[in-house]
Write a protein that holds these residues in place. Structure first.
Motif, PDB file in Angstrom:
ATOM      1  N   ILE A 192      -6.207   2.514  -5.412  1.00  0.00           N
ATOM      2  CA  ILE A 192      -5.343   2.192  -4.271  1.00  0.00           C
ATOM      3  C   ILE A 192      -6.218   2.138  -3.023  1.00  0.00           C
ATOM      4  O   ILE A 192      -6.562   3.166  -2.440  1.00  0.00           O
ATOM      5  N   GLU A 212      -7.003   1.238   0.859  1.00  0.00           N
ATOM      6  CA  GLU A 212      -6.266   1.088   2.106  1.00  0.00           C
ATOM      7  C   GLU A 212      -6.254  -0.373   2.518  1.00  0.00           C
ATOM      8  O   GLU A 212      -7.223  -1.101   2.281  1.00  0.00           O
ATOM      9  N   GLU A 217       1.840   1.057 -11.032  1.00  0.00           N
ATOM     10  CA  GLU A 217       2.852   2.115 -10.937  1.00  0.00           C
ATOM     11  C   GLU A 217       4.268   1.580 -11.160  1.00  0.00           C
ATOM     12  O   GLU A 217       5.214   2.353 -11.340  1.00  0.00           O
ATOM     13  N   ARG A 264       2.694   1.776  -3.385  1.00  0.00           N
ATOM     14  CA  ARG A 264       1.847   2.348  -4.432  1.00  0.00           C
ATOM     15  C   ARG A 264       1.568   3.832  -4.180  1.00  0.00           C
ATOM     16  O   ARG A 264       1.443   4.612  -5.128  1.00  0.00           O
ATOM     17  N   ARG A 265       1.506   4.225  -2.912  1.00  0.00           N
ATOM     18  CA  ARG A 265       1.207   5.627  -2.578  1.00  0.00           C
ATOM     19  C   ARG A 265       2.454   6.512  -2.584  1.00  0.00           C
ATOM     20  O   ARG A 265       2.398   7.675  -2.240  1.00  0.00           O
ATOM     21  N   LYS A 266       3.600   5.933  -2.947  1.00  0.00           N
ATOM     22  CA  LYS A 266       4.878   6.646  -3.096  1.00  0.00           C
ATOM     23  C   LYS A 266       5.535   6.995  -1.771  1.00  0.00           C
ATOM     24  O   LYS A 266       6.410   7.867  -1.706  1.00  0.00           O
ATOM     25  N   LYS A 267       5.154   6.309  -0.696  1.00  0.00           N
ATOM     26  CA  LYS A 267       5.952   6.442   0.519  1.00  0.00           C
ATOM     27  C   LYS A 267       7.319   5.822   0.265  1.00  0.00           C
ATOM     28  O   LYS A 267       8.333   6.263   0.813  1.00  0.00           O
ATOM     29  N   TYR A 323       0.837  -1.207   0.000  1.00  0.00           N
ATOM     30  CA  TYR A 323       0.000   0.000   0.000  1.00  0.00           C
ATOM     31  C   TYR A 323       0.872   1.259   0.000  1.00  0.00           C
ATOM     32  O   TYR A 323       0.672   2.179  -0.804  1.00  0.00           O
ATOM     33  N   ASP A 324       1.871   1.288   0.873  1.00  0.00           N
ATOM     34  CA  ASP A 324       2.765   2.445   0.951  1.00  0.00           C
ATOM     35  C   ASP A 324       3.602   2.591  -0.319  1.00  0.00           C
ATOM     36  O   ASP A 324       3.901   3.708  -0.751  1.00  0.00           O
ATOM     37  N   ASN A 382      -5.770  -1.155   8.136  1.00  0.00           N
ATOM     38  CA  ASN A 382      -5.035   0.100   8.213  1.00  0.00           C
ATOM     39  C   ASN A 382      -5.724   1.141   9.092  1.00  0.00           C
ATOM     40  O   ASN A 382      -5.381   2.314   9.034  1.00  0.00           O
TER      41      ASN A 382
END
Length: 660
Positions: free
Chosen positions: A594, A596, A515, A494-497, A491-492, A600
């Motif tokens: 995306i 959660e 991505e 994909r979210r660009k963390k 998850y992180d 989470n």
């Protein structure tokens, strides 16, 4: 049995090379081919092709897969494609399972410990009942499908119908329910329970979760049969006839169990004499005590711990004969699909040997009678002998299915989205880390992600630390990551963390990341399981959801596996490119929401991941109860992929806090 046609419901029609694949496979079935292979690239719609074949063939169908998560995903997809037919789910019914075992080197006996999932047990029973009742049934199952079940003839003998207008003997009706494993209650109904209130008999089938059946009787005659909402009392449906199936998928009448106790005792006497003749008094005493306890319990209650170890006698089978399994409940001309066959078939092949090795120790040291060896999964040869026609589906078919079809496969390469297989480059290992950094930087400019796969844990850890020291947002997905961490990392990512994901075996489910545009494979020329042609093609397929998909193999030589992967990928690209030109398709990256992670919520993360907060046992159980509510909610919505994920999280939490 009710005969009904399959009805495929979809806004889409077969496109690309799906029509060609469907036609070829259907012709093969008509020609009586026992095994066929659908070699479909990632993202080409193999499930939709399977659905079209099922609708055309119109036979009960079993779809086998190698894990519960994939089974849940396929179940949801088939449920959507066949809303008017029976689509069922059959996997192991344990949330936690520790098999009985004995370790001679340390003289350690491990007692069987299992936590059964009642929701899955309900679904298993529903699957068996559906395939016995309806011809339009699809069951999506794991390798649990080759493990022992009750004799289907005995199961079917316990099935009976009730009809409006029929005279009924109440006592006989109760006896039939009890024989079918229903339990009488005076309290609230639950699955597998029945109750009597004057002239009204109510019972809840095992395949139900929020409705029960109400039977009104007047003057010993059935006046009405109604399905009733458990909460509101609303009548949902009325029936002229209603079939009553056993409450559980493992059934045997008390009378049948009593009838085999003499055979068990006879084998016990033989075994005790054997141990004594071998100078093993401890083993003789141990087996004598254990089996006598089992027999006494069976006589009194019709049940004992580990009763499945006496299934040979209960089923009336000959020693050495194969056990009954889910496949025996299908008609002989059923259709079988094995999805991801390169992984599923080897798993089926390996089940018997592992089970046999464990049980031989139990038998040799006096914990079980030799008859326990006949409570087992199917041998691979037995599995081969009982299916009618098989279609294997995989992007990388294994040696077994290719050998059986003389390497003749039905290809499905074209993606309706127009996306191409990734471009593959081979680069020298010298200066590979600097090269990787340059490639990562290119992806950062495009807001895209990178995966790096290594061969060793040390290399993965060292590379992760190095990239972090250079300012990259990188995470290492190691083999000990459990569901709770794994889904959060994806998850992180994909979210660009994180911009970079490093790992060893990144072929598992859950890595379909649009991505992701770059995959770097270190030590690509080190032949082995992780660098075989199958593994390399599967790894490359992870980059096939992005229009800029690229794979870089770092190697000093080109192995046979690398060459095959490169040539095959180039061939597929050429076919897709020509299709795009002919049909005016411009490829675009797959858009995937995306979501959660299921776990989470701030409450759960703070409860189970924060080291600063120490929870009491009561607080932990409360959090688990909340998770179980979420799990049941998703299960009721037929979203089994999410329900399975929550179940895994619950298991990990219980393991972490030693709660069982």
């Amino acid at each position: 049995m009710i005969y009904k046609d399959f009805e495929l419901v979809s806004n889409f029609k077969p496109t690309g090379d799906q029509p060609h694949a469907i036609e070829n496979l259907l012709n093969g079935l008509k020609d009586g081919k026992k095994i066929q292979v659908l070699q479909g690239a990632t993202g080409t719609g193999k499930t939709f092709t399977m659905a079209n074949i099922i609708a055309k063939v119109n036979k009960p169908t079993l779809v086998l897969v190698h894990n519960k998560t994939l089974a849940g995903q396929l179940y949801s997809e088939f449920k959507e494609l066949f809303p008017n037919n029976r689509v069922e789910y059959f996997v192991s019914n344990f949330d936690f399972y520790q098999p009985e075992a004995y370790i001679p080197s340390t003289d350690t006996y491990i007692e069987k410990n299992a936590v059964m999932n009642q929701e899955i047990e309900m679904l298993r029973t529903s699957a068996i009942n559906s395939v016995l009742e309806r011809s339009d049934t699809i069951i999506v199952g794991s390798v649990a499908s080759i493990y022992g079940l009750s004799d289907p003839d005995e199961y079917f003998r316990l099935v009976f119908d009730i009809r409006v207008g029929e005279k009924i003997d109440i006592k006989e009706f109760f006896n039939k329910l009890v024989n079918a494993q229903y339990t009488r209650t005076n309290m609230d109904l639950d699955r597998g329970l029945f109750r009597s209130r004057g002239d009204i008999i109510e019972f809840m089938p095992a395949s139900s979760k929020d409705t029960y059946i109400k039977v009104d009787i007047f003057d010993d005659e059935i006046e009405s049969i109604k399905k009733v909402n458990f909460v509101t009392g609303e009548i949902i449906e009325s029936y002229k006839t209603f079939p009553i199936f056993p409450a559980y998928d493992h059934v045997a009448t008390h009378q049948r169990i009593l009838s085999v106790c003499d055979k068990i005792m006879e084998e016990l006497r033989e075994r005790v004499e054997y141990f004594k003749s071998q100078g093993k008094p401890l083993e003789a005493e141990r087996i004598d005590m254990r089996v006598r306890q089992d027999v006494e319990s069976s006589i009194e209650f019709g049940m004992c711990p580990g009763i499945e170890n006496y299934s040979l006698y209960i089923d009336g089978r000959e020693k050495g004969s194969r056990p009954f399994c889910l496949i025996d409940y299908f008609p002989k001309d059923f259709l079988l699909f094995v999805d991801e066959s390169h992984a599923t078939l080897p798993q089926i092949r390996g089940m018997y040997a592992g089970d046999r090795s464990r049980k031989e120790n139990l038998v040799n040291y006096g914990f079980r009678l030799p008859t326990a060896l006949d409570n087992r999964p199917l041998k691979f040869e037995e599995f081969e002998s009982i299916y009618n026609q098989l279609i294997c589906t995989s992007a990388t078919p294994g040696p077994y299915e290719l050998e059986k079809t003389n390497n003749k496969v039905v290809e499905q390469i074209i993606r309706p989205t127009g996306l191409l297989d990734p471009i593959i480059h081979v680069r020298k290992t010298e200066g590979q880390i600097d090269d990787i950094q340059n490639e990562i930087n290119k992806r950062l400019e495009l807001n895209e992600r990178t995966i790096i796969t290594t061969l060793t844990v040390k290399m993965a850890e060292d590379l992760t630390d190095f990239l972090k020291s250079r300012g990259y947002k990188v995470v290492y997905l190691h083999h000990e990551c459990k569901t709770l961490e794994r889904t959060q990392i994806i998850y992180d990512f994909r979210r660009k963390k994180y911009d970079v994901l490093v790992g060893i075996n990144l072929l598992r489910e859950g890595l379909d990341i649009p991505e992701l545009s770059l995959i770097c494979i270190l030590d690509a020329d080190k032949e082995g399981f992780l660098r075989s042609s199958t593994s390399l093609i599967q790894i490359c397929g992870r980059a096939a959801r992005n229009v800029n998909g690229t794979v870089i193999m770092y190697a000093d030589t080109i192995t046979q596996s690398m060459k095959y992967c490169i040539d095959e990928t180039a061939r597929r690209r050429a076919i897709q490119e020509q299709y795009n030109i002919d049909n005016g398709i411009i490829p675009t990256t797959v858009e995937k929401p995306i979501f959660e992670p299921i776990h989470n919520s701030e409450t759960i993360i703070s409860s189970f991941k924060s080291k600063s907060k120490q929870l009491s046992k009561k607080q932990i159980e409360k959090e688990i109860a909340e998770l179980e509510k979420q799990m049941k909610k998703y299960a009721n919505e037929y979203n089994f992929e999410k329900a399975i994920e929550i179940r895994d999280v619950i298991s990990e939490i219980r393991e972490k806090y030693n709660l069982r």
